[in-house]
Design an enzyme around this catalytic site. Structure first.
Site, PDB file in Angstrom:
ATOM      1  N   TYR A 135       0.816  -1.210   0.000  1.00  0.00           N
ATOM      2  CA  TYR A 135       0.000   0.000   0.000  1.00  0.00           C
ATOM      3  C   TYR A 135       0.851   1.261   0.000  1.00  0.00           C
ATOM      4  CZ  TYR A 135      -3.861  -3.122   0.917  1.00  0.00           C
ATOM      5  OH  TYR A 135      -4.778  -4.123   0.830  1.00  0.00           O
ATOM      6  N   LYS A 182       3.780 -13.910   6.131  1.00  0.00           N
ATOM      7  CA  LYS A 182       4.199 -14.872   5.099  1.00  0.00           C
ATOM      8  C   LYS A 182       5.732 -14.875   5.080  1.00  0.00           C
ATOM      9  CE  LYS A 182       2.944 -17.770   1.905  1.00  0.00           C
ATOM     10  NZ  LYS A 182       2.274 -19.022   2.254  1.00  0.00           N
ATOM     11  N   ASP A 215      -1.507 -17.873   5.717  1.00  0.00           N
ATOM     12  CA  ASP A 215      -2.500 -18.732   5.043  1.00  0.00           C
ATOM     13  C   ASP A 215      -3.121 -19.689   6.045  1.00  0.00           C
ATOM     14  OD1 ASP A 215       0.230 -19.235   4.796  1.00  0.00           O
ATOM     15  OD2 ASP A 215       0.001 -20.749   3.250  1.00  0.00           O
ATOM     16  N   ASP A 239      -5.825  -6.497   5.535  1.00  0.00           N
ATOM     17  CA  ASP A 239      -6.968  -6.067   4.739  1.00  0.00           C
ATOM     18  C   ASP A 239      -7.855  -7.281   4.452  1.00  0.00           C
ATOM     19  OD1 ASP A 239      -8.584  -4.487   3.236  1.00  0.00           O
ATOM     20  OD2 ASP A 239      -7.152  -4.074   1.642  1.00  0.00           O
TER      21      ASP A 239
END
Ligand code: NAP
Length: 488
Positions: A135, A182, A215, A239
């Site tokens: 972002y 991640k 995940d 988000d």
């Protein structure tokens, strides 16, 4: 915090009605707050679609910025993001302009809102890093067919959001934080949040600290959401998982949020402008109303905030004025009928549900100066030169090897979209015309001078089209870059 002229007892808030369903939701929140008698005064300003239409590409006019600088507190409706290439999201602009680095998104089961998860006691908070990551909005077309978006993550940004998450946990009496990243794949960027979390968590021994891969976090949120208390995560992950989490308790109509920085706080629903419901008086304004309750706590109006939360709970429990997202839009209460029911229920308390006991949030102390992280020893050990070429990897590799033959660097490998393709590995890679060509020092102890890299670049530029260069550095002996897939 500022007060309106002539009313020292009131707290001034910048109000941005927003786009689509925004004005309906914001008016509902405004009416409910006023009905509690909380000492709030409003200064209304615009941002979003109407501002883009005036040709202001940021979507945020100067008067709005000046008002926020003065009041430091904002209640806003969602702002539409134009789909063209020129304009940025006005939401992201507001968050970044005022360095609201943490986005706090509570997700809590409401007894009167039946879902497949009802009775499981979901009560968690996602703390999303709010200004960095993808972002940062730094995107380039590197070739006519290949786009790049920079994922920028700073150790200062990670430390700030992690500290905010721990302080938020303390303020709400929460006991457990998961840091979701991640970092197994993006070791340097996502890994920075994990490392910041591991460091800061030592200062909060009373709170359980766990790392979880994002995940699996998504999977666990659907499978056993009640195991989560606070989740701190990077911007993009946050988000996505906060929308996911909101669906577990009834959907985006129930997901409030606070964008918190050390100077300014912006309160808004997680949801967007939901254009298909705009102007129909059917939208559920709860997310904005609960965001307004978070704002009241930020202003120190704890009782008014609890009164509003109880009234919302009672309204859904009574079941007389449930909105269309809960009972179907053909039979749901209108936005105004729901708002009036909440106002009528102010002062009533839910018997089935507790409102949390909150303490004031202590925002982390942040050094306002730019962060200079110094390494005792730093070396340039090579360079990645990105080249646009329609040659085969073999032809390009041989050509680049010849170019670098007489220089202090040698071609180590070429990768295509992150996979090593030269020297050939036997892998089957569908190549595009975008090659990352990695040159490393011949002398393993050298610190390559800029002149060496510029000479190499000139040699490359004489024969090939290059579009991007990245130094390969070591800081205090640790590699500051990752390997390509298949690189040894
Ligand atoms: P959205 O406006 O959040 O709407 C997506 C869906 O969420 C709606 O179709 C509706 O689902 C549900 N929903 C949203 N608000 C709801 C509410 N108050 N009550 C009940 N259900 C609600 O997302 P979008 O359609 O992707 O985005 C529309 C515009 O909003 C875009 O321009 C986007 O950039 C912008 N946006 C702004 C913000 C912000 O201002 N912070 C955030 C996100 C998106 P059903 O269709 O199932 O009824």
């Amino acid at each position: 915090m500022s007060t309106p002229p002539g009313h020292p007892e009131k707290k001034l808030v910048t109000l941005i009605p927003g786009d689509g369903v925004g004005p309906e939701c914001v008016r509902a929140a405004q009416r409910i707050i006023e009905a509690t008698g909380a000492p709030v005064a409003w200064e209304e300003h615009q941002a979003g679609a109407s501002v883009f239409r005036q040709g202001i590409a940021s979507g945020v006019p100067r008067e709005t910025i000046e008002s926020i600088r003065e009041t430091r507190v904002v209640l806003k409706g969602p702002l539409e993001t134009p789909v063209g290439f020129g304009e940025k999201s006005a939401n992201v602009t507001l968050r970044k302009l005022f360095e609201t680095y943490g986005n706090v998104r509570p997700v809590r089961e409401l007894p009167g809102v039946p879902t497949p998860y009802s009775g499981r006691g979901i009560d968690l908070v996602v703390v999303r890093e709010n200004v960095e990551d993808l972002y940062a909005g730094i995107e380039h077309m590197q070739t006519p067919g290949v786009a790049q978006c920079l994922k920028l993550i700073s150790s200062k940004g990670c430390e700030k959001v992690v500290r905010l998450a721990f302080e938020f946990a303390l303020a709400e009496g929460r006991k457990r934080i998961h840091c979701a990243t991640k970092s197994n794949i993006m070791k340097l960027t996502e890994g920075a949040l994990k490392r910041g979390f591991e460091q800061v968590s030592r200062e909060y021994p009373g709170i359980e600290a766990h790392h979880i891969i994002i995940d699996n976090c998504a999977h666990q949120l659907v499978k056993k959401p009640e195991q989560f208390d606070v989740i701190v995560t990077t911007n993009m992950n946050g988000d996505i998982i906060s929308d996911l989490a909101s669906a577990l308790v009834g959907g985006l109509g129930f997901a409030p949020s606070a964008n918190l920085g050390n100077e300014v706080a912006i309160f808004e629903a997680v949801h967007g402008s939901a254009p298909k419901y705009a102007g129909k008086n059917v939208i559920n304004p709860t997310a904005v109303v609960l965001s307004a309750a978070m704002m009241l706590r930020h202003l120190g109006e704890f009782d008014a905030a609890a009164t509003i939360e109880h009234a919302i709970l009672v309204t859904f429990e009574d079941g007389e004025a449930r909105t269309g997202d809960v009972v179907g839009y053909d039979k749901g209460a209108s936005t105004t009928a729901f708002t009036e029911a909440v106002i009528a229920n102010l002062g009533r308390k839910s018997e089935r549900h507790q409102v949390r006991g909150y303490k004031p949030l202590k925002l982390p102390k942040v050094n306002p100066a730019a962060d200079f992280v110094k390494a005792k020893d730093r070396r340039v050990v090579g360079v990645d030169v990105f080249v646009e070429s329609s040659l085969s990897s073999e032809a390009l590799g041989k050509g680049l090897e010849r170019l670098a033959a007489e220089t202090p660097v040698k071609l180590k490998m070429i990768s295509n979209r992150g996979t090593k393709v030269y020297p050939a590995t036997g892998a089957i890679t569908d190549c595009v015309d975008h090659w990352r060509c990695r040159f490393i020092r011949r002398d393993a102890s050298a610190d390559l001078a800029d002149a060496t890299l510029l000479d190499l670049l000139q040699r490359i530029a004489a024969r090939y089209r290059w579009m991007h260069v990245e130094k390969l550095q070591e800081f205090d002996g640790a590699s500051g870059f990752t390997m390509a897939q298949g690189e040894d």
